[in-house]
Design an enzyme around this catalytic site. Structure first.
Site, PDB file in Angstrom:
ATOM      1  N   PHE A 192       0.815  -1.208   0.000  1.00  0.00           N
ATOM      2  CA  PHE A 192       0.000   0.000   0.000  1.00  0.00           C
ATOM      3  C   PHE A 192       0.849   1.259   0.000  1.00  0.00           C
ATOM      4  CE2 PHE A 192       0.615  -1.905   4.131  1.00  0.00           C
ATOM      5  CZ  PHE A 192       1.422  -0.955   4.713  1.00  0.00           C
ATOM      6  N   ASP A 210      -9.398 -11.577  14.236  1.00  0.00           N
ATOM      7  CA  ASP A 210      -7.981 -11.885  14.379  1.00  0.00           C
ATOM      8  C   ASP A 210      -7.454 -11.334  15.692  1.00  0.00           C
ATOM      9  OD1 ASP A 210      -5.593 -12.996  13.715  1.00  0.00           O
ATOM     10  OD2 ASP A 210      -4.997 -11.415  12.328  1.00  0.00           O
TER      11      ASP A 210
END
Ligand SMILES: *[C@@H]1O[C@H](CO)[C@@H](O)[C@H](O)[C@H]1NC(C)=O
Ligand SMILES: *[C@@H]1O[C@H](CO)[C@@H](O)[C@H](O)[C@H]1NC(C)=O
Ligand SMILES: *[C@@H]1O[C@H](CO)[C@@H](O)[C@H](O)[C@H]1NC(C)=O
Ligand SMILES: *[C@@H]1O[C@H](CO)[C@@H](O)[C@H](O)[C@H]1NC(C)=O
Ligand SMILES: *[C@@H]1O[C@H](CO)[C@@H](O)[C@H](O)[C@H]1NC(C)=O
Ligand SMILES: *[C@@H]1O[C@H](CO)[C@@H](O)[C@H](O)[C@H]1NC(C)=O
Ligand SMILES: *[C@@H]1O[C@H](CO)[C@@H](O)[C@H](O)[C@H]1NC(C)=O
Ligand SMILES: *[C@@H]1O[C@H](CO)[C@@H](O)[C@H](O)[C@H]1NC(C)=O
Length: 884
Positions: free
Chosen positions: A538, A651
């Protein structure tokens, strides 16, 4: 670490109940001679292969062999894989030969087996000899098995050669003691001469000169290394009829970052392009791989490297086996291949080369290794191709072989092995053709086997993955000043198309702050490299300061990354709405100057995990640990109930719980993987992997339905992790201890928990507090989600545990009923361990290195069986409306 969960590439899976996958085609060798030298009887070895007595009618031994002696080894070493053929030997006082009839058209394997023992009282040191073939190839010269094996701590030695076709129709192998006529002897325990397909017909690319090749079709080769990369040992009997040993590569992967292992699912079909391709390696080699990891920032900053000591002054061929198991399209994963620090192939793209998923292929690279005593080694390194800007910054390898090519004099023997040099190499941790490492892979095999068994018992369709990532390496990879880079980074690739639209600002106005590009430039000292704390697909992440003294983390998107403005916006909107003291939050954004930039809280103290173990940090006090747990529980409780939607984190783990400068816990990495069909379609991979095993809710596996109770389960693992200060999975431990969840529950039920908690806090915990805490964690780990408490209950119980602790210490809220102020980081006062106890960084790094060298971290994630399941509603249902 942020991003790990949703970057599926990084994780490796092994499906429990893994069935034989592709039917491997069996090669039927025309010649197949296995001689049990010095024995009068035929016998099977432990691998079930039959070795025939070399006395049979004097079929093999020439007349010169008549002076040879048959001797039995005087002792048996535990390291021998089998008594056959090692416990008997033929000993030659003078030059003698075996003469073996062979098919003149075939290439042949010739394998010599040696066990360095004393025989009938002849000392092992007394054996020193040459071995040459009738085709003029010197296989061994002035060779002392004893010195060699001793230097490498091997119990036995196998030398494997591949000889080109022998038009004469027979192959003689001559053993000559050196120096001849003195008190030295030659010997051999076993000889294999086996036809092989012509897997060396194609020329190898010369490393550094991509347009040049080396013809190896007529060469004699010695096998130096043969690895089932990312897989277990494959014995000769399981090698598609080619009778090779394939070893685990793990000992040769250069630390600290050893990548991750991936294993294809049970129904994966390999698509061979030719018969020959089927013999290059057995299916199991292609069905498993090692790749770099899920964190593009880390991947860009390191090479996945294998280092294999070799003999100098020879040309070598490195054969790299590839098979893409996950991705379908070109330029999703592209990487550069280096051999001995030179570019062997730039921008390798397996799909690009093989055209589709599941096609096995290999590439040969030839390189000359000069004679630099003590320093000769083959380096094979992979690095993501930056030039191609692939979707995933990652690299992959399935198998690796290294062959030595005969020199112009037909020689394959290294000059006169020098024990001290060999010792030096042995200390490097390597050896020729690998048997010394066999115990290591056996150990790993056992661990993995037992884990797979456990997973199966739970009914989990799961995959195991071994991630070896040492903290030291992490440190080195972090650019200046980043004490943590992990945790808070959103996982998606943000994007700027260059033509940034002004509507983002409009939509976000009032939700979070807009920064001007000029402000961002000041904050990051004009994007100074020294402030980079992370790099990924990114873009880069910088440490920065805004408003004079507010520390922030600034993410600058990479203009070439894939995601559209729309998604970027969705993510930002969602993030900007989630505001809570115990969630890492988005402060603002900037989209001036055609750039998309996000500004987040800066988390001074990094992840919870690095303060528990393997982070080289002083241990946290019990109170502080409990306080961090309470904070994290509060953050999760808010995600589950506080926002407009129920948000399931998916997560929860200690690396996703960050700690700010005041030791306030913040949950990071939340909510981002949902948001929109585009993400789901983008790649099935990203929806396949959900969380790190060890933390994964077994019910979620069974029913594939994600609920907020899955987070509760993971949080239960976190609680025990905090108590025991050990990883959620540690495959280096004995079987019953590998899984923290299983082990902690066992101890809790046996009443032995007190014996296994972190010694650093043992004396600080109030007994009632421990009981409350452990009971809560145990409930979180209930098999059925319905039996688990809600996050709100967990929070309440942890606060109650804190009160019990307070009461015990006679401080703070001295009555059990006195509630502590919500969300205040009141544990700091008790954290004496943090004060004045800063280890020198060198010392702590060394300690970490030692510790982690022997303890690979294992992360297990689940793999969906096919894309349908992966894309099904159950998987994309991260966010669902609630009745609130
Ligand atoms: C090996 O055997 C072949 C026949 O199979 C024979 O022609 C040759 O002379 C033999 N070589 C030796 C060294 O005995
Ligand atoms: C063989 O090796 C021994 C020990 O390294 C050495 O002393 C001897 O000179 C070598 N002999 C030959 C012929 O290379
Ligand atoms: C055997 O060794 C002795 C000394 O140890 C040496 O004098 C002799 O030349 C050697 N014989 C041969 C054939 O090399
Ligand atoms: C060898 O193959 C057999 C049958 O396919 C399998 O049961 C066995 O586990 C394999 N052994 C190893 C060590 O891979
Ligand atoms: C490759 O580079 C590494 C580190 O830069 C060095 O240690 C190693 O010796 C080099 N290998 C070769 C074969 O030149
Ligand atoms: C990877 O290896 C190549 C060749 O040795 C080297 O040029 C490059 O700097 C390495 N990259 C990293 C990130 O270590
Ligand atoms: C390297 O090998 C060649 C034969 O290919 C040999 O002539 C030469 O002496 C060797 N050099 C060294 C330094 O061993
Ligand atoms: C290997 O040895 C053969 C026979 O001695 C020779 O013709 C060939 O050129 C050698 N190969 C190489 C690569 O030197």
């Amino acid at each position: 670490m942020a991003g790990t969960a949703r970057r599926p590439l990084l994780v490796l899976l092994l499906v429990a109940g893994f069935a034989a996958v592709a039917e491997s085609k069996l090669y039927a060798p025309a010649d197949r001679v296995l001689l049990n030298c010095g024995s009068t009887t035929d016998a099977l070895d432990s691998d079930g292969r039959r070795w025939v007595a070399d006395t049979n009618d004097n079929m093999w031994l020439t007349d010169s062999g008549k002076s040879s002696l048959m001797m039995a080894a005087d002792r048996m070493d535990n390291g021998l894989p089998s008594t056959v053929p090692y416990m008997t030997s033929r000993v030659f006082p003078t030059e003698s030969a075996y003469n073996i009839t062979v098919n003149p058209r075939d290439r042949h394997w010739v394998r010599l087996h040696f066990y360095p023992s004393s025989y009938n009282g002849l000392p092992a040191e007394g054996f020193r000899f040459d071995v040459v073939t009738s085709t003029g190839i010197t296989l061994l010269h002035n060779f002392s098995v004893y010195n060699y094996a001793k230097a490498l701590s091997q119990a036995f030695v196998i030398r494997e050669f591949s000889l080109p076709p022998t038009p004469a129709g027979f192959l003689t192998i001559t053993f000559t003691p050196t120096p001849p006529g003195n008190e030295t002897y030659a010997f051999v325990n076993g000889i294999e001469v086996i036809s092989m397909p012509d897997i060396f017909a194609d020329p190898a690319t010369t490393v550094g000169f991509a347009d040049q090749t080396v013809d190896i079709s007529g060469a004699a080769l010695q096998t130096m290394y043969r690895f089932n990369v990312g897989g277990l040992y494959i014995p000769p009997s399981n090698d598609s009829g080619l009778t090779r040993h394939w070893y685990d590569d793990t000992p040769y992967v250069l630390g600290p970052t050893q990548g991750v292992i991936y294993k294809a699912g049970p129904h994966f079909q390999l698509k061979y392009l030719s018969d020959l391709a089927e013999y290059a390696a057995p299916p199991d080699v292609y069905l498993g791989s090692r790749s770099m990891g899920s964190d593009p920032r880390l991947n860009q900053n390191y090479n996945l490297t294998w280092v294999m000591p070799v003999d100098g002054n020879f040309t070598y061929v490195a054969r790299l086996h590839f098979c893409e198991l996950l991705l379908n399209r070109p330029n999703q994963r592209a990487f550069d291949i280096y051999v001995n620090n030179k570019t062997a192939q730039a921008d390798a793209d397996i799909i690009g080369m093989a055209s589709e998923k599941g096609v096995p292929m290999y590439r040969d690279f030839a390189v000359y290794v000069a004679d630099e005593p003590g320093d000769e080694a083959m380096w094979v390194a992979l690095h993501p191709s930056v030039a191609l800007r692939p979707q995933f910054y990652d690299a992959i390898l399935n198998g690796l072989e290294v062959f030595k090519i005969n020199d112009t004099a037909g020689n394959l023997a290294a000059p006169d092995p020098d024990p001290s040099r060999l010792l030096a190499k042995a200390e490097l941790g390597a050896g020729d053709h690998m048997p010394p490492k066999i115990h290591r892979h056996r150990h790993i095999a056992t661990v993995m086997g037992s884990m797979a068994g456990g997973a199966a018992a739970l009914g989990i369709i799961a995959a195991l993955c071994v991630v070896r990532r040492q903290e030291k390496g992490k440190k080195e990879l972090q650019p200046a000043g980043g004490s943590h880079t992990s945790g808070w980074l959103p996982l998606y690739h943000s994007h700027t198309s260059g033509k940034s639209s002004g509507h983002l600002a409009a939509n976000l106005a009032g939700m979070c702050r807009h920064f001007s590009f000029a402000e961002i430039k000041v904050a990051t000292k004009n994007f100074s490299e020294s402030l980079v704390i992370g790099v990924g697909g990114f873009g880069k992440v910088y440490r920065g300061v805004v408003d004079g003294d507010t520390k922030v983390a600034i993410k600058r998107s990479n203009p070439s990354s894939e995601q559209g403005v729309q998604e970027f916006q969705t993510e930002v909107e969602m993030l900007s709405k989630l505001r809570h003291r115990h969630l890492v939050s988005l402060i603002g954004f900037s989209e001036d100057a055609g750039e998309m930039i996000l500004v987040y809280d800066y988390m001074e103290h990094g992840t919870l995990r690095e303060h528990l173990y393997m982070g080289g940090k002083p241990p946290l006090s019990w109170r502080l640990r409990l306080d961090i747990c309470i904070g994290a529980a509060r953050g999760l409780h808010y995600l589950h109930t506080g926002a407009k939607y129920t948000i399931i984190h998916r997560d929860v783990k200690t690396t996703n719980i960050l700690v700010d400068e005041d030791w306030v816990a913040k949950v990071s990495d939340f909510g981002l993987s949902k948001s929109g069909p585009t993400t789901v379609n983008q790649t099935h991979v990203s929806t396949m992997v959900k969380g790190s095993f060890g933390y994964l809710d077994p019910e979620y596996f069974r029913r594939q339905q994600l609920t907020d109770k899955s987070d509760v389960y993971s949080f239960g693992v976190v609680l025990f992790e905090v108590l025991l200060a050990r990883p959620a999975l540690d495959p280096a431990l004995p079987r019953e201890k590998v899984s923290l969840a299983d082990y902690a529950l066992l101890c809790q039920r046996n009443g032995t928990l007190l014996d296994v908690i972190d010694p650093a806090i043992k004396d600080q915990i109030a007994p009632e507090c421990l009981k409350k805490f452990a009971d809560t964690a145990e409930k979180c780990l209930s098999e059925q989600g319905i039996e688990r408490p809600s996050m709100g209950d967990v929070l309440w119980n942890l606060e109650f545990a804190m009160q019990l602790q307070d009461a015990f210490e006679g401080q703070g809220g001295s009555t059990i009923c006195g509630r502590r102020p919500m969300g205040e980081g009141s544990g700091v006062g008790g954290s004496s361990a943090l004060d004045g106890n800063v280890m020198s960084s060198t010392a702590s790094v060394t300690a970490v290195e030692t510790l982690s060298a022997s303890r690979p971290r294992v992360v297990i994630v689940e793999e969906a069986d096919d894309d349908e399941v992966a894309n099904s509603a159950a998987f994309s249902q991260l966010v669902r409306p609630t009745g609130r």
